[in-house]
Design an enzyme around this catalytic site. Structure first.
Site, short mmCIF file in Angstrom:
data_model
loop_
_atom_site.label_atom_id
_atom_site.label_comp_id
_atom_site.label_asym_id
_atom_site.label_seq_id
_atom_site.Cartn_x
_atom_site.Cartn_y
_atom_site.Cartn_z
N HIS A 167 0.84 -1.20 0.00
CA HIS A 167 0.00 0.00 0.00
C HIS A 167 0.87 1.25 0.00
CE1 HIS A 167 0.68 -1.09 4.23
NE2 HIS A 167 0.45 0.17 4.57
N HIS A 169 0.96 5.36 0.93
CA HIS A 169 0.36 6.44 1.72
C HIS A 169 0.42 7.75 0.96
CE1 HIS A 169 0.33 4.34 5.74
NE2 HIS A 169 1.25 3.62 5.12
#
Length: 225
Positions: A167, A169
């Site tokens: 992932h 940010h």
């Protein structure tokens, strides 16, 4: 009095152990845009902040597949069995608000398939995610009336990764957000000695001997949320 494990300081330490923690709770900026309100996103990060060795994606090491068994919160969000504030979705990736944001609008871009690290994530998937950063970063920055944004990837436990599903940010930044600056520590000029030359040669040798994948990124059409 010690601060609780879920404080902004603890959250920042988990994300960026080599930066100074923030001194105040992040500002709340009203009017953050979200396409869908389904509850709280990425709740497992809050549950695992006290123990980085515990992965909510344990048992989900299959490349390109759901982790299964309810272990991975991001896989569950993609499947619709866990709640999230969704901002954007297409065939390959999903953007959601972080459940414990460092600043208002702090968001995550996740691939829809399960990959525990950057090394296991196909170049086509990474390219699809990165291609959305200008669109999503600009939208989030404008909605939160911020001056800039950081793009951050924690890859591996020692780098602060808590949820082992790749992932990215997006962290909106403003002048008085009390997070880190770009020059938190004094940096020395790089050495031109033998050690640096050996490092460069080693990296180049590894790159040249690595398998290459120049697959074309498939086009993705945004889905209506």
């Amino acid at each position: 009095m010690p601060r609780p494990s879920g404080s902004p300081e603890r959250r920042l330490a988990v994300l960026l152990s080599h930066f100074h923690p923030c001194c105040e709770p992040p500002r709340t900026i009203p009017g953050v845009a979200s396409a869908e309100c389904l509850g709280t996103a990425a709740a497992a990060e809050a549950e695992t902040e006290g123990s980085l060795s515990t992965s909510p994606c344990a048992g989900g090491e299959e490349k390109g597949e759901s982790s299964g068994g309810g272990h991975c919160v991001f896989c569950n969000i993609v499947a619709g069995t866990a709640q999230a504030f969704k901002l954007y979705e297409d065939d390959m990736c999903l953007c959601i608000l972080d459940a414990k944001p460092l600043t208002s609008g702090h968001s995550l871009i996740i691939p829809k398939s399960h990959y525990p690290s950057l090394q296991t994530t196909p170049p086509t998937v990474l390219a699809a995610i990165c291609s959305k950063l200008p669109l999503l970063g600009t939208a989030i920055m404008k909605a939160t009336q911020c001056d800039a944004f950081n793009v951050l990837i924690n890859n591996g436990e020692k780098a602060g990764q808590v949820i082992f599903h790749t992932h990215v940010h997006i962290i909106p930044r403003s002048k008085d957000d009390n997070l880190w600056s770009s020059e938190t520590y004094t940096r020395n000029p790089i050495s031109h000695g033998q050690e640096t030359k050996h490092l460069v040669s080693s990296i180049k040798e590894i790159i040249s001997s690595s398998p290459k994948d120049y697959s074309t990124v498939m086009s993705s059409t945004p889905k209506e949320l």
